[in-house]
Each structure stands twice: as structure tokens, then as C-alpha cells.
Scaffold this active site. Structure first.
Site, PDB file in Angstrom:
ATOM      1  N   ASP A 138      66.874  44.946  57.056  1.00 13.86           N
ATOM      2  CA  ASP A 138      66.362  44.176  57.071  1.00 13.86           C
ATOM      3  C   ASP A 138      67.618  43.463  57.802  1.00 13.86           C
ATOM      4  OD1 ASP A 138      64.785  44.463  55.309  1.00 13.86           O
ATOM      5  OD2 ASP A 138      64.871  44.299  53.351  1.00 13.86           O
ATOM      6  N   GLN A 139      68.774  43.381  57.406  1.00 14.31           N
ATOM      7  CA  GLN A 139      69.625  43.066  58.412  1.00 14.31           C
ATOM      8  C   GLN A 139      69.206  43.000  59.955  1.00 14.31           C
ATOM      9  OE1 GLN A 139      69.958  44.914  55.974  1.00 14.31           O
ATOM     10  NE2 GLN A 139      72.240  43.417  54.985  1.00 14.31           N
ATOM     11  N   GLU A 140      68.788  44.340  60.087  1.00  9.94           N
ATOM     12  CA  GLU A 140      69.274  44.359  61.611  1.00  9.94           C
ATOM     13  C   GLU A 140      66.669  43.766  62.645  1.00  9.94           C
ATOM     14  OE1 GLU A 140      68.568  49.093  63.077  1.00  9.94           O
ATOM     15  OE2 GLU A 140      68.933  48.566  60.923  1.00  9.94           O
ATOM     16  N   ASP A 143      65.742  40.811  60.586  1.00  8.59           N
ATOM     17  CA  ASP A 143      66.425  39.392  60.737  1.00  8.59           C
ATOM     18  C   ASP A 143      66.084  38.897  62.232  1.00  8.59           C
ATOM     19  OD1 ASP A 143      65.206  39.003  58.317  1.00  8.59           O
ATOM     20  OD2 ASP A 143      67.618  38.791  57.521  1.00  8.59           O
ATOM     21  N   LEU A 184      29.181  39.864  44.130  1.00 14.48           N
ATOM     22  CA  LEU A 184      29.381  41.097  43.846  1.00 14.48           C
ATOM     23  C   LEU A 184      27.583  41.559  42.920  1.00 14.48           C
ATOM     24  CD1 LEU A 184      31.652  43.832  45.055  1.00 14.48           C
ATOM     25  CD2 LEU A 184      28.822  43.068  45.783  1.00 14.48           C
ATOM     26  N   GLU A 186      35.634  51.628  44.991  1.00 17.63           N
ATOM     27  CA  GLU A 186      36.985  51.050  44.845  1.00 17.63           C
ATOM     28  C   GLU A 186      37.577  50.786  43.973  1.00 17.63           C
ATOM     29  OE1 GLU A 186      35.456  48.581  48.403  1.00 17.63           O
ATOM     30  OE2 GLU A 186      35.288  50.161  49.356  1.00 17.63           O
ATOM     31  N   LYS A 210      38.410  47.047  42.694  1.00 21.72           N
ATOM     32  CA  LYS A 210      37.867  45.571  42.695  1.00 21.72           C
ATOM     33  C   LYS A 210      39.460  44.560  42.360  1.00 21.72           C
ATOM     34  CE  LYS A 210      34.741  42.126  41.473  1.00 21.72           C
ATOM     35  NZ  LYS A 210      35.670  41.074  41.165  1.00 21.72           N
ATOM     36  N   ASP A 263      41.952  41.425  42.038  1.00 23.70           N
ATOM     37  CA  ASP A 263      41.811  40.355  41.349  1.00 23.70           C
ATOM     38  C   ASP A 263      42.574  39.403  41.813  1.00 23.70           C
ATOM     39  OD1 ASP A 263      40.581  38.451  39.829  1.00 23.70           O
ATOM     40  OD2 ASP A 263      41.685  39.126  38.080  1.00 23.70           O
ATOM     41  N   ARG A 271      36.391  31.909  51.092  1.00 20.43           N
ATOM     42  CA  ARG A 271      34.769  32.360  50.802  1.00 20.43           C
ATOM     43  C   ARG A 271      34.606  30.749  50.360  1.00 20.43           C
ATOM     44  NH1 ARG A 271      31.398  34.226  47.096  1.00 20.43           N
ATOM     45  NH2 ARG A 271      31.011  32.898  45.802  1.00 20.43           N
ATOM     46  N   GLU A 276      41.093  40.800  50.002  1.00 20.88           N
ATOM     47  CA  GLU A 276      41.140  40.014  49.132  1.00 20.88           C
ATOM     48  C   GLU A 276      42.617  40.034  49.025  1.00 20.88           C
ATOM     49  OE1 GLU A 276      38.662  39.442  47.147  1.00 20.88           O
ATOM     50  OE2 GLU A 276      39.509  38.834  45.081  1.00 20.88           O
ATOM     51  N   TYR A 305      36.427  45.293  53.739  1.00 16.55           N
ATOM     52  CA  TYR A 305      34.594  45.300  53.655  1.00 16.55           C
ATOM     53  C   TYR A 305      35.006  45.008  55.626  1.00 16.55           C
ATOM     54  CZ  TYR A 305      29.740  44.049  53.906  1.00 16.55           C
ATOM     55  OH  TYR A 305      28.838  43.580  54.145  1.00 16.55           O
ATOM     56  N   LYS A 336      29.804  51.047  46.115  1.00 14.50           N
ATOM     57  CA  LYS A 336      29.518  50.409  47.668  1.00 14.50           C
ATOM     58  C   LYS A 336      28.129  51.552  48.318  1.00 14.50           C
ATOM     59  CE  LYS A 336      33.013  47.082  48.362  1.00 14.50           C
ATOM     60  NZ  LYS A 336      33.648  47.136  49.879  1.00 14.50           N
ATOM     61  N   LYS A 376      33.396  45.570  36.116  1.00 21.62           N
ATOM     62  CA  LYS A 376      34.113  44.954  35.387  1.00 21.62           C
ATOM     63  C   LYS A 376      35.191  45.812  34.477  1.00 21.62           C
ATOM     64  CE  LYS A 376      35.061  41.243  35.842  1.00 21.62           C
ATOM     65  NZ  LYS A 376      34.705  39.492  36.829  1.00 21.62           N
ATOM     66  N   CYS A 412      59.994  24.677   5.601  1.00 24.62           N
ATOM     67  CA  CYS A 412      60.531  24.918   7.446  1.00 24.62           C
ATOM     68  C   CYS A 412      61.900  26.248   7.139  1.00 24.62           C
ATOM     69  CB  CYS A 412      60.742  23.356   8.066  1.00 24.62           C
ATOM     70  SG  CYS A 412      61.434  23.655   9.438  1.00 24.62           S
ATOM     71  N   CYS A 443      64.620  23.747   8.689  1.00 25.94           N
ATOM     72  CA  CYS A 443      65.653  22.838   7.468  1.00 25.94           C
ATOM     73  C   CYS A 443      65.144  22.791   6.111  1.00 25.94           C
ATOM     74  CB  CYS A 443      65.308  21.101   8.453  1.00 25.94           C
ATOM     75  SG  CYS A 443      63.783  20.968   7.902  1.00 25.94           S
ATOM     76  N   CYS A 480      56.209  19.912   9.762  1.00 23.12           N
ATOM     77  CA  CYS A 480      57.589  19.929   8.796  1.00 23.12           C
ATOM     78  C   CYS A 480      57.741  18.533   9.276  1.00 23.12           C
ATOM     79  CB  CYS A 480      58.901  20.920   9.183  1.00 23.12           C
ATOM     80  SG  CYS A 480      60.153  20.289   8.980  1.00 23.12           S
ATOM     81  N   CYS A 513      65.735  17.450  11.174  1.00 23.96           N
ATOM     82  CA  CYS A 513      65.632  19.068  11.310  1.00 23.96           C
ATOM     83  C   CYS A 513      65.795  19.503  12.873  1.00 23.96           C
ATOM     84  CB  CYS A 513      63.831  19.342  11.389  1.00 23.96           C
ATOM     85  SG  CYS A 513      63.747  20.854  11.773  1.00 23.96           S
TER      86      CYS A 513
HETATM   87  S1  IVH Z   1      33.374  43.593  47.858  1.00 19.08           S
HETATM   88  C1  IVH Z   1      29.492  41.828  50.099  1.00 19.08           C
HETATM   89  N1  IVH Z   1      35.061  44.859  46.740  1.00 19.08           N
HETATM   90  O1  IVH Z   1      34.716  40.577  43.899  1.00 19.08           O
HETATM   91  C2  IVH Z   1      29.877  42.833  49.076  1.00 19.08           C
HETATM   92  N2  IVH Z   1      35.436  42.868  46.996  1.00 19.08           N
HETATM   93  O2  IVH Z   1      32.333  39.760  43.486  1.00 19.08           O
HETATM   94  C3  IVH Z   1      31.563  42.127  49.362  1.00 19.08           C
HETATM   95  N3  IVH Z   1      36.505  41.996  45.181  1.00 19.08           N
HETATM   96  O3  IVH Z   1      33.842  38.150  46.437  1.00 19.08           O
HETATM   97  C4  IVH Z   1      32.420  42.237  48.657  1.00 19.08           C
HETATM   98  N4  IVH Z   1      36.969  43.720  45.294  1.00 19.08           N
HETATM   99  O4  IVH Z   1      36.191  38.420  46.433  1.00 19.08           O
HETATM  100  C5  IVH Z   1      34.608  43.733  47.715  1.00 19.08           C
HETATM  101  N5  IVH Z   1      37.121  46.157  46.788  1.00 19.08           N
HETATM  102  C6  IVH Z   1      36.622  45.495  47.209  1.00 19.08           C
HETATM  103  C7  IVH Z   1      36.634  44.023  46.292  1.00 19.08           C
HETATM  104  C8  IVH Z   1      35.764  42.850  46.208  1.00 19.08           C
HETATM  105  C9  IVH Z   1      37.602  42.300  44.801  1.00 19.08           C
HETATM  106  C10 IVH Z   1      36.040  40.798  45.202  1.00 19.08           C
HETATM  107  C11 IVH Z   1      35.514  39.465  46.654  1.00 19.08           C
HETATM  108  C12 IVH Z   1      34.536  39.271  45.810  1.00 19.08           C
HETATM  109  C13 IVH Z   1      34.028  39.258  44.665  1.00 19.08           C
HETATM  110  C14 IVH Z   1      33.069  39.874  44.504  1.00 19.08           C
END
Ligand code: IVH
Length: 667
Positions: free
Chosen positions: A31-33, A35, A81, A110, A112, A114, A133, A170, A223, A285, A309, A403, A406, A421, A427
Site C-alpha cells: 500500500d505504501q508503494e 501511495d 426482472l 448468476e 443476484k 443486492d 437506473r 451492481e 450485463y 438468463k 429470490k 422495573c 429501580c 416504568c 429510575c
Molecule cells: S440482469 C434485463 N443480473 O436486479 C436484465 N440483474 O430486477 C437486467 N441484479 O435492476 C438485469 N444481480 O439491479 C442482472 N446478476 C444480475 C443481477 C441483477 C442483481 C439487479 C439489478 C436489476 C435487478 C433486476
């Protein structure tokens, strides 16, 4: 080598080190190098402004310039989606695709992630734009902020990338950064972020890119869009993108059968707990772009992709005991003490049980195996009991009657879930809580004093109530551990300065039950001195806008108590302000009388808090969410799309910042 050549060399080197560190997790220098090289680059760039490059590695540190985001239309709309929650729905999706295509196909599975989605545009290998978005059609240009995220390449390496393309993904705040950020915020008494998703999107919208730089965001891209992509396969394109320097999840997998899809889902449902970032499902997908085009889109989402989900994460653990916390108001909160268990990346030892009704409805017994859940929030909750494993003869949890601090009997008010209380003046947690509230920023704002100091003063017997603060001497404080003369002086000065705090805030600081900041302002406006307020009848009180029976009762009760009257007399002797003076009244009008106003978006002329103040000073009410009763929305830039939709649906007028200020200017 000329300085210009050195700049180019350093930029190239730093881009590469950055990639090795943040994308590959395999740094080759310290890290030092790193920086040191960065500083050398910054120095040289400062000497050669003519050689500026908006994608230099030095832009990663961000800037203090305040920024209002401009809105940019997406070249391709950012769709969401379709969500599914069961194996049956996944099977339906798979079958639909199979029938529609009527040929072999691959499904790319893949994680998802968050976080908050982002669309990045690259031209000739350089990042030119990063857009949120937004409403799917238009988003905010957050390029400067995104440039501080180290895992997003500013300049691509390798070859074969199209001259122009978009890549979406994301932006995430890893669990570790999220937890340390919240720890810091707790210390500074700032509101906590509920989950890493909120923290990431809040950070990304920060007006100050150096804040973003400090917050340690990460990004996974998932994507690739554009005209001349190297492959037909989505998976293959992303592998290519990884070679150009993008951070692509290594946990993608192509499935050829429905069973392989389920294997992926089941594996990650468990394994995701070990990931450094939050995930809330799986995305499936259809891999081939040609087949994607054949399947097409519905109005909202592609027919070639779907999200599955995960159930909110649960863990099963043992209830060891229930303890009770007494808060500043005397409200008693039951807390489940649990055998420590891993849940969504953290160890859970305690969960809130909220109140007696919840305990009763769960039929909790000590030693029970209980399900804890973290529904995206920080504090876990108990959602159920595994009755089958209840030990024989175990003790049922019954709410305490006295309580724990007290020993006073607890009461439960009508229409309230909490037990209280009522020993407000003796108290210990209530006394300390009252003092902490009194000194807090929005109340008397006594600098130099914090909860720990209050606790120390209380333990040492220096203070028993808020009036004691005003007779403290620096010499009393100096004697204490960890207190020098300087900090003692600071505290005394802070206390002394608080005597200037206006009446309405003094009223709030007293901590009368149900009298929050807004109610305190209303009361101060209606009753110009504490004597007037103390003498007000229930009826007088109820006639004030926004004051109902419950608040009125509580105010009457407060002044009926001799101890409170005595306290106020002592505070008056200390010369706190118990009257509204002309200055406080200046700027107060009834222009917004009876109006409920929602504030949304980012503003240019005033902060949100300032607008809230303006609304209240002019007799209006600031409310959090849009309903039929909302009079209008004070909207800055980037008003949330769901708010906008709701406002339009209900026909609520939207007022810009300038229109609002003009309204207040009107005679
Ligand atoms: S593909 C048309 N891949 O989930 C396809 N989305 O409801 C576009 N997300 O708005 C999305 N992981 O924010 C895709 N591996 C992934 C994802 C992903 C999270 C989120 C993304 C999107 C929402 C879809």
C-alpha cells in the site's frame, strides 16, 4: 524521460496495480508503494494541468466539490426482472423458454447482487459516463462518484472491446465496510443505514465524491450491451469483459438442464452466507443473444431472464434468557439473549422481542429453539419457535411486572404496546436518558458532553438531573479519570453556551413524553412562555394544531408533578430561555397552515433539514410519505420514481424548490 512521459507511465502503472488489487485481489506492491506512486503522479499532474486526463487514476480520491446530478437518458432502457419465489415458478419459466425456442439453449445462472444498479458507458476503452437506473428511462449522471470506486476500470486493458459499449452491474457496499460505517455513525449519533443496499445507494448519490471515495464501495458487472460484442453468448462476453479489466463474478455457471439450475440455486442458498457482499437471489438468463432477441420483452422485463429470490435468511438457535432494557422514556423493551449464531454474515446474539404481546403470541419458553430472521434490517427478529424441540417442563416467558432497574411497578397505557416504568425522576436509566436527551444536538446541543461523560458524571454523583449541569464547576470535573483541565473547561463552556438555546428547543430538551421536536415548536408558538404552558388547560392544549388528547394529557401530567416544577425553577435560576423572544418569532407565518408537505429529492438552495424548518416555521407539517392528504410535494432533483408515480396517481401537485421559496416570499 520527460515529466509528461513519467505521468503517462505512472498512470498506466497505477491502473494496473489498481486492477490487481481491487479486481483480482492479488496486489503485487505494498500500500505504501502504491501511495508513493500516486503522490508522485498527483504532484506531476499539478505541475502539468495541460496534460489533464479525466480518467487518470488520481480521480479515484474524489473531490469536495458539491454536485447536482444531471439526468441522462439511457440508450437502452434499464429494465427490471420478473421475480419468482418457488421452484414451481422457475420450472414454469424454463418450460416457457423451451417451448418458445424449440431448440437447444443454455441458461446462465448468476448471483443476484443486492446493491444499486449502474450503467457504465465506455468509448475507445475509457469510462465516459456512469448513470443510475433512475426510472429506467432516465437516470442520474454519477460519473464522478463512480470513478472513485476502485474496482471499476477507468481505462480498459487488453483488446477486442467495441469502440462504444455499455456494461451494467451492481454497486455494492461489502458487509465489512457496511458494519464499520454504521459503527462510526453510531458514535457520531448519526442515523444508521438499515442494510448495505441503502448504504450503497445513499453513498452513490452523495454530493461529494470524496465521501464516496472513503466509503469503500465495490462493483460487479453482469450485463454487456452494444452493437459489436465479441460473442453471441452472454457468458462468453462477460468472460471477455473480465479480460478488459472488469470485475465479473467468478460464480456464474451455464446450465443445460433444469436440474442444473436447481443445483445452482440450492448451492448458493446456503453458500451465499460466506460471500463478502449481500445477495438476495439468483438471476437466470438465456445465454444466447440471438435467442434473447427471439424471446423479446414484455413492457417491464425481458422474457429471456428471471430472478429467483431467496427466502429471508433464517437461523435456528436457542433462547437462553430474556432480559429487559429500560429506555429514556421508561419504555421497557424485552430482549432475547440467544446462543450466538451466524446469520447473513454477522454473529447474532440478541434479538428484539418488541413487547409483551409479541412474547405471548410466540408462546416463548426459555430453552426454546427459535428462528431468527434478518429481513434486510440490522436488528434481527424472532419469527417462530420450533415447538417439537421444546424441552420438557421448560419455563414460559412472562413479562416482568417491576422495573429491572429501580423496582417500581410497570404500567401499560391504553392503546400502547409497551410497558413503562413511571418512576421518571429516580429510575437510573431514565435519569441518564433524560440527561443524554437534554444535551443532544437537536436539544441543548452541549458540546464536549456525550453519553459516556454523562454516565461518568452520574456514577461519580456529580449530577442527578439536568439542572445539576448548570452548577457544575470545572474543579469537580478535573478530579475525574481521563479529564484534563482543558476538557473540563470545554464542558463548562459548552454548558454555559447552551443558555442561549431558544425556548422551543428547551421545551424539546425537557423530554416531556410525546413532545418531539415538531410538537415542541408548535407548543412554543402557541404558548409563549413556560408559565403560559404550565397553566394551559387540557382544552387549551388540544386546540393547538397537531396536539391531540394523548400529548395534551402528557403535558398536563408533566406539570402536575412537583419534581418537574422544581426542576424548571432551578433551570430558570440558571437563566435558560423559557420564553419565546422576538427573534424566535421572526420569520414565523401561517402561510402553510394546514398543509401537509412531503420533501423529496436533492436541493440546491437549502438542505432538507432547512426546508423542514421553513415548513414548520410557516405553520405547515412535514410528512414522510405521500397520501391522499398530502397538499404538495416539495421536489428537488432526483425525486424517487416510486414517489413520482404515486404523486401522479393521486394527483398531488409537485412544487419545485424555486416555486416553494417564491410562495414563502409572497405577501
Ligand atoms: S440482469 C434485463 N443480473 O436486479 C436484465 N440483474 O430486477 C437486467 N441484479 O435492476 C438485469 N444481480 O439491479 C442482472 N446478476 C444480475 C443481477 C441483477 C442483481 C439487479 C439489478 C436489476 C435487478 C433486476
Amino acid at each position: 524521460m520527460t515529466e509528461i512521459e513519467r505521468i503517462d507511465q505512472l498512470r498506466e502503472e497505477l491502473h494496473l496495480h489498481n486492477y490487481k488489487y481491487y479486481v483480482l485481489n492479488a496486489p503485487v506492491i505494498s500500500d505504501q508503494e502504491f501511495d508513493k506512486l500516486m503522490r508522485e503522479l498527483q504532484d506531476l499532474e499539478a505541475r502539468h494541468p495541460e496534460h489533464y486526463d479525466s480518467n487518470s487514476p488520481s480521480v479515484r480520491v474524489g473531490s469536495d466539490l458539491n454536485k447536482n446530478f444531471t439526468q441522462v437518458e439511457h440508450k437502452y432502457p434499464m429494465l427490471s426482472l420478473g421475480n419468482t419465489y418457488s421452484e414451481a415458478e422457475v420450472t414454469e419459466f424454463y418450460e416457457r423458454v423451451r417451448k418458445a425456442l424449440n431448440e437447444d439453449f443454455e441458461i446462465c445462472c448468476e448471483l443476484k447482487f443486492d446493491g444499486t444498479s449502474i450503467s457504465l458507458t465506455y468509448e475507445d476503452g475509457k469510462l465516459v459516463r456512469a448513470v443510475t437506473r433512475g426510472d429506467g428511462v432516465k437516470g442520474d449522471d454519477v460519473t464522478d462518484n463512480v470513478k472513485t470506486i476502485r474496482s471499476i476500470p477507468l481505462v480498459l486493458h487488453g483488446e477486442g472491446y467495441p469502440a462504444q459499449f455499455e456494461i451494467r452491474g451492481e454497486i455494492l457496499m461489502p458487509w465489512e465496510s457496511f458494519e464499520s460505517l454504521n459503527r462510526e455513525r453510531e458514535l457520531r449519533e448519526e442515523p444508521l443505514f438499515a442494510n448495505p443496499r441503502n448504504a450503497a445507494s445513499g453513498t452513490l448519490k452523495s454530493q461529494n465524491s470524496s465521501v464516496v471515495a472513503a466509503r469503500k464501495l465495490d462493483a460487479y458487472l453482469y450485463y454487456l450491451l452494444g452493437e459489436n460484442l465479441p460473442h453471441d453468448g452472454h457468458y462468453e462476453n462477460l468472460q471477455e469483459a473480465a479480460r478488459w479489466g472488469f470485475k465479473i463474478s467468478s460464480h456464474m455457471k451455464k446450465a443445460h438442464t433444469l436440474q442444473e439450475v436447481f443445483d445452482f440455486i440450492n448451492y448458493w442458498d446456503v453458500e451465499r452466507k460466506n460471500l463478502p457482499v449481500a445477495t438476495d437471489g439468483i438471476v437466470l438468463k438465456v445465454n444466447s443473444a440471438r435467442q434473447q432477441r427471439n424471446l423479446g420483452y414484455t413492457a417491464k422485463s425481458p422474457r429471456w431472464a428471471i430472478a429467483y429470490k431467496f427466502q429471508a435468511e433464517q437461523a435456528l438457535t436457542k433462547l437462553l434468557k430474556v432480559t429487559y432494557q429500560v429506555g429514556r422514556t421508561g419504555a421497557v423493551t424485552p430482549v432475547a439473549n440467544l446462543e450466538p449464531v451466524q446469520l447473513s454474515g454477522t454473529v447474532v446474539k440478541r434479538a428484539s422481542l418488541h413487547n409483551a404481546d409479541i412474547i405471548a403470541s410466540l408462546d416463548l419458553h426459555i430453552g426454546d429453539s427459535v428462528y431468527v430472521e434478518k429481513g434486510g434490517e440490522i436488528i434481527p427478529k424472532i419469527t417462530g419457535v420450533d415447538l417439537a424441540s421444546r424441552p420438557a417442563g421448560s419455563e414460559k416467558v412472562t413479562f416482568i411486572t417491576h422495573c429491572p432497574e429501580c423496582g417500581s411497578p410497570l404500567v401499560r397505557y391504553e392503546d400502547e404496546a409497551a410497558h413503562y416504568c413511571t418512576n421518571e425522576t429516580a429510575c437510573p436509566p431514565q435519569i441518564k436518558g433524560k440527561i443524554e436527551h437534554f444535551i443532544s444536538r437537536k436539544a441543548m446541543n452541549i458540546e464536549g458532553l456525550g453519553p459516556e461523560t454523562v454516565d461518568q458524571f452520574y456514577q461519580e454523583g456529580l449530577i442527578r438531573d439536568v439542572a445539576d449541569l448548570y452548577t457544575l464547576q470545572a474543579a469537580d470535573i478535573c478530579r475525574l479519570d481521563r479529564m484534563g483541565e482543558k476538557s473540563a473547561d470545554n464542558i463548562i463552556q459548552g454548558i454555559s453556551r447552551s443558555k442561549e438555546v431558544p425556548y422551543e428547543r428547551v421545551l424539546f430538551a425537557l423530554g416531556i413524553r410525546f413532545v418531539g421536536e415538531t410538537v415542541a415548536k408548535k407548543i412554543a408558538k402557541a404558548f409563549r412562555s413556560i408559565e403560559e404552558l404550565a397553566n394551559a388547560s387540557l382544552d387549551d392544549l388540544i386546540h393547538v394544531d397537531e396536539i391531540g388528547e394523548k400529548i395534551a394529557q402528557s403535558i398536563r401530567l408533566y406539570f402536575a408533578n412537583d419534581k418537574n416544577q422544581k426542576l424548571i425553577r432551578r433551570l430558570q435560576e440558571a437563566r435558560l430561555r423559557f420564553e419565546a423572544d422576538e427573534e424566535d418569532l421572526a420569520g414565523q407565518t401561517d402561510k402553510l397552515q394546514g398543509k401537509s408537505i412531503v420533501i423529496s429529492g436533492v436541493f440546491l438552495h437549502h438542505s432538507r433539514d432547512e426546508y423542514k424548518d421553513l415548513i414548520e416555521k410557516n405553520g405547515g407539517k412535514n410528512v414522510g410519505s405521500i397520501s391522499k392528504k398530502t397538499s404538495f410535494i416539495l421536489a428537488g432533483d432526483n425525486m424517487g420514481p416510486s414517489k413520482l408515480e404515486k404523486a401522479q396517481k393521486l394527483g398531488i401537485p409537485i412544487m419545485s424548490e424555486d416555486e416553494f421559496l417564491a410562495l414563502l416570499e409572497q405577501e
